[in-house]
Write an enzyme that holds these catalytic residues in place. Structure first.
Site, PDB file in Angstrom:
ATOM      1  N   ARG A  44       2.787   6.584   2.053  1.00  0.00           N
ATOM      2  CA  ARG A  44       1.934   7.132   1.009  1.00  0.00           C
ATOM      3  C   ARG A  44       2.173   8.638   0.963  1.00  0.00           C
ATOM      4  O   ARG A  44       2.592   9.244   1.941  1.00  0.00           O
ATOM      5  CB  ARG A  44       0.459   6.854   1.296  1.00  0.00           C
ATOM      6  CG  ARG A  44       0.097   5.379   1.382  1.00  0.00           C
ATOM      7  CD  ARG A  44      -1.388   5.219   1.699  1.00  0.00           C
ATOM      8  NE  ARG A  44      -1.798   3.817   1.705  1.00  0.00           N
ATOM      9  CZ  ARG A  44      -1.881   3.065   2.795  1.00  0.00           C
ATOM     10  NH1 ARG A  44      -1.562   3.583   3.978  1.00  0.00           N
ATOM     11  NH2 ARG A  44      -2.278   1.808   2.720  1.00  0.00           N
ATOM     12  N   HIS A  77       4.630   7.414  -5.052  1.00  0.00           N
ATOM     13  CA  HIS A  77       4.275   6.009  -4.872  1.00  0.00           C
ATOM     14  C   HIS A  77       5.400   5.083  -5.326  1.00  0.00           C
ATOM     15  O   HIS A  77       5.553   3.981  -4.800  1.00  0.00           O
ATOM     16  CB  HIS A  77       2.991   5.685  -5.636  1.00  0.00           C
ATOM     17  CG  HIS A  77       2.521   4.283  -5.425  1.00  0.00           C
ATOM     18  ND1 HIS A  77       1.950   3.860  -4.243  1.00  0.00           N
ATOM     19  CD2 HIS A  77       2.572   3.186  -6.224  1.00  0.00           C
ATOM     20  CE1 HIS A  77       1.652   2.572  -4.341  1.00  0.00           C
ATOM     21  NE2 HIS A  77       2.027   2.143  -5.524  1.00  0.00           N
ATOM     22  N   ARG A 132       7.518   4.369  -2.418  1.00  0.00           N
ATOM     23  CA  ARG A 132       6.873   3.404  -1.511  1.00  0.00           C
ATOM     24  C   ARG A 132       7.003   1.988  -2.065  1.00  0.00           C
ATOM     25  O   ARG A 132       7.326   1.048  -1.334  1.00  0.00           O
ATOM     26  CB  ARG A 132       5.397   3.790  -1.353  1.00  0.00           C
ATOM     27  CG  ARG A 132       4.535   2.825  -0.560  1.00  0.00           C
ATOM     28  CD  ARG A 132       3.152   3.455  -0.363  1.00  0.00           C
ATOM     29  NE  ARG A 132       2.119   2.509   0.013  1.00  0.00           N
ATOM     30  CZ  ARG A 132       1.851   2.132   1.246  1.00  0.00           C
ATOM     31  NH1 ARG A 132       2.582   2.583   2.249  1.00  0.00           N
ATOM     32  NH2 ARG A 132       0.865   1.289   1.503  1.00  0.00           N
ATOM     33  N   TYR A 155       2.355  -5.244  -4.599  1.00  0.00           N
ATOM     34  CA  TYR A 155       3.295  -4.132  -4.465  1.00  0.00           C
ATOM     35  C   TYR A 155       4.732  -4.588  -4.551  1.00  0.00           C
ATOM     36  O   TYR A 155       5.603  -3.841  -4.958  1.00  0.00           O
ATOM     37  CB  TYR A 155       3.099  -3.429  -3.106  1.00  0.00           C
ATOM     38  CG  TYR A 155       2.082  -2.335  -3.102  1.00  0.00           C
ATOM     39  CD1 TYR A 155       2.430  -1.035  -2.750  1.00  0.00           C
ATOM     40  CD2 TYR A 155       0.758  -2.593  -3.427  1.00  0.00           C
ATOM     41  CE1 TYR A 155       1.486  -0.024  -2.717  1.00  0.00           C
ATOM     42  CE2 TYR A 155      -0.196  -1.587  -3.401  1.00  0.00           C
ATOM     43  CZ  TYR A 155       0.173  -0.309  -3.048  1.00  0.00           C
ATOM     44  OH  TYR A 155      -0.761   0.684  -3.025  1.00  0.00           O
TER      45      TYR A 155
END
Length: 285
Positions: free
Chosen positions: A137, A231, A234, A266
């Protein structure tokens, strides 16, 4: 009252500074608009307030309800009120939010666009390599400590949401980029930054905003026009791991997710995929 509530979020709920600030801000704005005693607020007052916030997204409204529900839960716990008025307030129904994902070639292009002839360039390369290589993060990257690096052993220690600690493997490319940067890292100008890996040009702790700007700068330099944020790195990390056959539970651990459903979102992996994976390998399928 807000001061006591803030202390509760920090000490008992172990929330991050950013989450605490968001929750308290949401509550303060509601109380300012309500203009009455918090003890007297009812479901209709909260619904009316939400209805007045027409310019915010459903996701922001959902967070607002969550903030107020937490606050009134605390009031019940402390004996100020007997029931939480948010229990009769519906949160907006949200669909799955899928952040953008970069291809492996796009990741290579962005990282490769960094000029590493200066210490700041080496820092930027290390930031990008670590965010993608370890799935961090933005707050985890900004707060990464030198004492949490175990590069010879091949892992780093991360303090995630709620001050929860996890160990994350680090690959050779990210490790090499970190080593190259640390060899030229300037001396920090504040004691608070002594143990921090990434510093700004003034020798102080790098901010989240600066990390966003670094990502944006090198994304544009690579000629990529899609919207990219820390992000995105990630999310791309998790997606690429899954595409190359990594176990969803392993990715869950590396991302620091409590719920595998969050990891599923995700990584673009729908429930059918991992349900079938489980059923295929279960001894009593």
């Amino acid at each position: 009252m807000i001061k006591d509530y803030r202390r509760y979020l920090i000490i008992e709920r172990a929330m991050s500074q950013n989450t605490v600030a968001s929750y308290c801000s949401d509550v303060e704005k509601f109380l300012a608009a309500y203009e009455g005693k918090a003890e007297d607020a009812g479901p209709d007052d909260i619904t009316d307030y939400l209805s007045s916030r027409t310019r915010i997204s459903e996701r922001s409204q959902a967070r607002l309800v969550s903030s107020l529900r937490s606050f009134f839960d605390w009031m019940v716990k402390e004996g100020y009120i007997s029931d939480n008025p948010c229990d009769r307030v519906e949160s907006p129904k949200l669909g799955h939010y899928l952040p953008g994902v970069l291809s492996e070639d796009e990741i290579d292009s962005i990282i490769g666009s960094v000029d590493i002839s200066s210490w700041q360039g080496k820092r930027d390369r290390a930031i990008l390599e670590v965010m993608y290589g370890c799935g961090l993060r933005v707050s985890e990257a900004a707060g990464l400590k030198i004492s949490a690096l175990f590069l010879d052993e091949g892992f780093i220690r991360i303090i995630g949401k709620g001050n929860k600690e996890r160990l994350t493997p680090i690959g050779e490319m990210a490790s090499d980029a970190l080593t190259a940067y640390l060899e030229e890292r300037p001396a920090p100008t504040s004691k608070a930054a002594d143990d921090l890996v990434f510093l700004n040009r003034f020798g102080k702790a790098i901010s989240r905003v600066s990390l966003f700007k670094i990502v944006k700068k090198h994304t544009l330099a690579a000629g990529i026009t899609k919207e990219v944020s820390p992000h995105t790195f990630r999310h791309s990390f998790a997606t690429h791991l899954i595409e190359h056959g990594a176990d969803l539970r392993v990715v869950q651990e590396m991302l620091g997710h409590e719920n595998i459903a969050t990891t599923e979102i995700y990584t673009h992996v729908d429930s059918k995929t991992w349900q079938n994976e489980i059923l295929t390998h279960h001894p009593r399928k």
